[in-house]
Design a protein around this motif. Structure first.
Motif, PDB file in Angstrom:
ATOM      1  N   LYS A  59       4.058  -5.343 -14.290  1.00 22.21           N
ATOM      2  CA  LYS A  59       3.319  -4.709 -13.192  1.00 22.21           C
ATOM      3  C   LYS A  59       4.128  -4.680 -11.888  1.00 22.21           C
ATOM      4  O   LYS A  59       3.752  -4.002 -10.948  1.00 22.21           O
ATOM      5  CB  LYS A  59       1.996  -5.454 -12.954  1.00 22.21           C
ATOM      6  N   CYS A  89       0.641   1.604 -13.922  1.00 20.70           N
ATOM      7  CA  CYS A  89      -0.070   1.459 -12.651  1.00 20.70           C
ATOM      8  C   CYS A  89       0.163   0.059 -12.115  1.00 20.70           C
ATOM      9  O   CYS A  89       0.210  -0.902 -12.876  1.00 20.70           O
ATOM     10  CB  CYS A  89      -1.557   1.673 -12.903  1.00 20.70           C
ATOM     11  N   GLY A  91      -1.883  -1.640 -10.388  1.00 18.58           N
ATOM     12  CA  GLY A  91      -3.141  -2.392 -10.334  1.00 18.58           C
ATOM     13  C   GLY A  91      -3.243  -3.387 -11.480  1.00 18.58           C
ATOM     14  O   GLY A  91      -2.555  -3.272 -12.497  1.00 18.58           O
ATOM     15  N   GLN A  92      -4.125  -4.371 -11.298  1.00 18.79           N
ATOM     16  CA  GLN A  92      -4.347  -5.355 -12.362  1.00 18.79           C
ATOM     17  C   GLN A  92      -5.847  -5.467 -12.621  1.00 18.79           C
ATOM     18  O   GLN A  92      -6.436  -6.547 -12.484  1.00 18.79           O
ATOM     19  CB  GLN A  92      -3.719  -6.694 -11.986  1.00 18.79           C
ATOM     20  N   CYS A  93      -6.427  -4.346 -12.975  1.00 20.29           N
ATOM     21  CA  CYS A  93      -7.862  -4.367 -13.266  1.00 20.29           C
ATOM     22  C   CYS A  93      -8.056  -5.004 -14.639  1.00 20.29           C
ATOM     23  O   CYS A  93      -7.413  -4.596 -15.616  1.00 20.29           O
ATOM     24  CB  CYS A  93      -8.422  -2.947 -13.263  1.00 20.29           C
ATOM     25  N   TYR A  95     -10.416  -4.876 -16.776  1.00 24.09           N
ATOM     26  CA  TYR A  95     -10.984  -4.073 -17.855  1.00 24.09           C
ATOM     27  C   TYR A  95     -10.150  -2.835 -18.166  1.00 24.09           C
ATOM     28  O   TYR A  95     -10.552  -2.012 -18.981  1.00 24.09           O
ATOM     29  CB  TYR A  95     -12.401  -3.618 -17.460  1.00 24.09           C
ATOM     30  N   CYS A  96      -8.990  -2.637 -17.531  1.00 20.69           N
ATOM     31  CA  CYS A  96      -8.264  -1.354 -17.596  1.00 20.69           C
ATOM     32  C   CYS A  96      -7.962  -0.922 -19.032  1.00 20.69           C
ATOM     33  O   CYS A  96      -7.455  -1.714 -19.826  1.00 20.69           O
ATOM     34  CB  CYS A  96      -6.963  -1.466 -16.825  1.00 20.69           C
ATOM     35  N   LEU A  98      -5.606   0.815 -19.934  1.00 18.65           N
ATOM     36  CA  LEU A  98      -4.154   0.800 -20.182  1.00 18.65           C
ATOM     37  C   LEU A  98      -3.676  -0.542 -20.731  1.00 18.65           C
ATOM     38  O   LEU A  98      -2.573  -0.637 -21.251  1.00 18.65           O
ATOM     39  CB  LEU A  98      -3.390   1.102 -18.884  1.00 18.65           C
ATOM     40  N   ASP A 142      -2.001   5.576 -12.579  1.00 19.56           N
ATOM     41  CA  ASP A 142      -2.549   5.961 -11.287  1.00 19.56           C
ATOM     42  C   ASP A 142      -1.349   6.455 -10.486  1.00 19.56           C
ATOM     43  O   ASP A 142      -0.480   5.656 -10.093  1.00 19.56           O
ATOM     44  CB  ASP A 142      -3.227   4.775 -10.589  1.00 19.56           C
ATOM     45  N   LYS A 173      -7.479   4.820  -7.554  1.00 21.00           N
ATOM     46  CA  LYS A 173      -8.134   3.722  -6.827  1.00 21.00           C
ATOM     47  C   LYS A 173      -7.311   3.386  -5.580  1.00 21.00           C
ATOM     48  O   LYS A 173      -7.476   2.325  -5.004  1.00 21.00           O
ATOM     49  CB  LYS A 173      -8.209   2.463  -7.699  1.00 21.00           C
ATOM     50  N   TYR A 174      -6.415   4.290  -5.190  1.00 21.85           N
ATOM     51  CA  TYR A 174      -5.503   4.021  -4.070  1.00 21.85           C
ATOM     52  C   TYR A 174      -5.634   5.105  -3.007  1.00 21.85           C
ATOM     53  O   TYR A 174      -6.303   6.133  -3.231  1.00 21.85           O
ATOM     54  CB  TYR A 174      -4.068   3.905  -4.585  1.00 21.85           C
ATOM     55  N   THR A 208      -6.004  -3.471  -5.942  1.00 17.59           N
ATOM     56  CA  THR A 208      -6.389  -2.075  -5.692  1.00 17.59           C
ATOM     57  C   THR A 208      -6.951  -1.980  -4.270  1.00 17.59           C
ATOM     58  O   THR A 208      -7.186  -3.002  -3.627  1.00 17.59           O
ATOM     59  CB  THR A 208      -7.477  -1.601  -6.680  1.00 17.59           C
TER      60      THR A 208
HETATM   61 FE1  SF4 Z   1      -4.554   0.925 -12.491  1.00 23.77          FE
HETATM   62 FE2  SF4 Z   1      -6.832   2.229 -12.804  1.00 23.77          FE
HETATM   63 FE3  SF4 Z   1      -5.946   0.573 -14.689  1.00 23.77          FE
HETATM   64 FE4  SF4 Z   1      -6.849  -0.417 -12.399  1.00 23.77          FE
HETATM   65  S1  SF4 Z   1      -8.054   0.724 -13.932  1.00 23.77           S
HETATM   66  S2  SF4 Z   1      -4.987  -1.049 -13.488  1.00 23.77           S
HETATM   67  S3  SF4 Z   1      -6.156   1.150 -10.942  1.00 23.77           S
HETATM   68  S4  SF4 Z   1      -4.981   2.495 -14.036  1.00 23.77           S
END
Ligand code: SF4
Length: 340
Positions: A59, A89, A91-93, A95-96, A98, A142, A173-174, A208
């Protein structure tokens, strides 16, 4: 804006003006590690002894490369094709989606041959004439946090603004959107923001932008005539969820321009997960408290053949009724694509 710790240049990337510019930019910054490697050697320069560390190192890594295969993936139901500008991306969501798509070292990769990508978009558009062809710029990424470096979205928005039969959309989300405001978009680019309550953003959407900043960015874009939309997702059912989603939407309404040139687009998606995603999430976020208890959920086969755990029918019905009512009440000029 993405501030990478290391930037890896694939061999031929510097032959393109954008690649050369980025090399100049990053290699003069002593805080950033620079590597130049063959495409298949990228991962060897991203450290980490286990998945937890590899995820975080990935990341923090930017890869500058070339999109060699110009066969675009389809992108149903969001668009006809993915536009492959960026993958990954910062981000470190937790639930993502990806998390299960980008391997153990999920680096951000940008493609410097934007002209080739747009030429190919033109070929795909021609094949579908006289129909309009829609391209999605955020299918596997993203793209906004790297925009200050690449200006790729600006190039695409300007390109699609000049095309009668092609359209562009992306979601973020940015908020690095100021360089997009003044472009000749001609209403051909739709920009959506993913929104959630502050409780959910603070708990799960690490690195984010806040909902306040996302709403400000959307409002600015709207005042420059862009069609804008909101993906409210993933919706969680938790104590006070109705009150908090209501407050979020009230706040959104109060911050948007009073006169809108396009209807607001809304997509609402409840939280769901697969067992594969759960296993990956618990490895990279060992202390996660994401609600992923199969006993509380209902199993459902997805359109791509794998099963996922969704909220039970009664809760989904309640959620749909809640959002239908509140969106109707607050946003008369809108299009609700789906609430699922
Ligand atoms: Fe990035 Fe969106 Fe995944 Fe969050 S949910 S890590 S902003 S691609």
């Amino acid at each position: 804006m993405f501030k990478p710790k290391r930037v890896i240049f694939e061999k031929e990337a510097k032959n393109y003006p954008l690649g050369a510019h980025l090399y100049q930019l990053f290699s003069t910054n002593p805080q950033i590690e620079i590597f130049e490697v063959a495409t298949n050697r990228v991962k060897t320069h991203i450290p980490g002894e286990n998945l937890y560390q590899q995820y975080r190192s990935g990341k923090e890594t930017l890869v500058v490369g070339i999109k060699k295969s110009l066969k675009f993936q389809s992108c149903k139901p969001s668009a006809h094709y993915q536009l492959p500008l960026v993958s990954g991306c910062m981000g470190q969501c937790e639930y993502c989606y990806l998390n299960t798509q980008l391997g153990d070292k999920p680096f951000v990769r940008i493609h410097v041959n934007i002209d080739d990508i747009l030429k190919q978009a033109q070929n795909y558009t021609r094949e579908r004439l006289p129909n309009i062809t829609l391209f999605e710029g955020a299918a596997t990424s993203d793209p906004v946090p790297v925009e200050p470096y690449t200006h790729a979205l600006a190039r695409c928005i300007t390109y699609f603004g000049s095309q009668e039969y092609a359209r562009f959309r992306f979601v973020s989300k940015y908020t690095d959107i100021d360089t997009l405001l003044d472009l000749p978009h001609h209403n051909h680019t739709e920009i959506r923001f993913s929104l959630n309550t502050d409780s959910i953003i603070n708990a799960y959407e690490h690195h984010t932008a806040s909902s306040k900043l996302r709403i400000e960015a959307a409002s600015k874009l709207s005042s420059y005539g862009y069609p804008i939309g909101f993906i409210i997702a993933p919706v969680f059912i938790y104590p006070n969820w109705q009150e908090e989603y209501h407050d979020l939407l009230l706040n959104l309404k109060s911050k948007l321009p009073k006169k809108l040139s396009h209807p607001l687009i809304f997509e609402v998606i409840s939280h769901r997960y697969t067992l594969r995603a759960k296993s990956r999430i618990t490895e990279i976020f060992p202390h996660t408290n994401l609600p992923m208890n199969e006993d509380d959920r209902q199993f459902k086969y997805g359109q791509f053949g794998y099963g996922k755990y969704v909220y039970p029918k009664d809760e989904l019905t309640q959620m749909k009724a809640f959002f239908t009512h509140i969106l109707d009440d607050l946003f008369p000029y809108k299009e609700v694509k789906y609430i699922i």
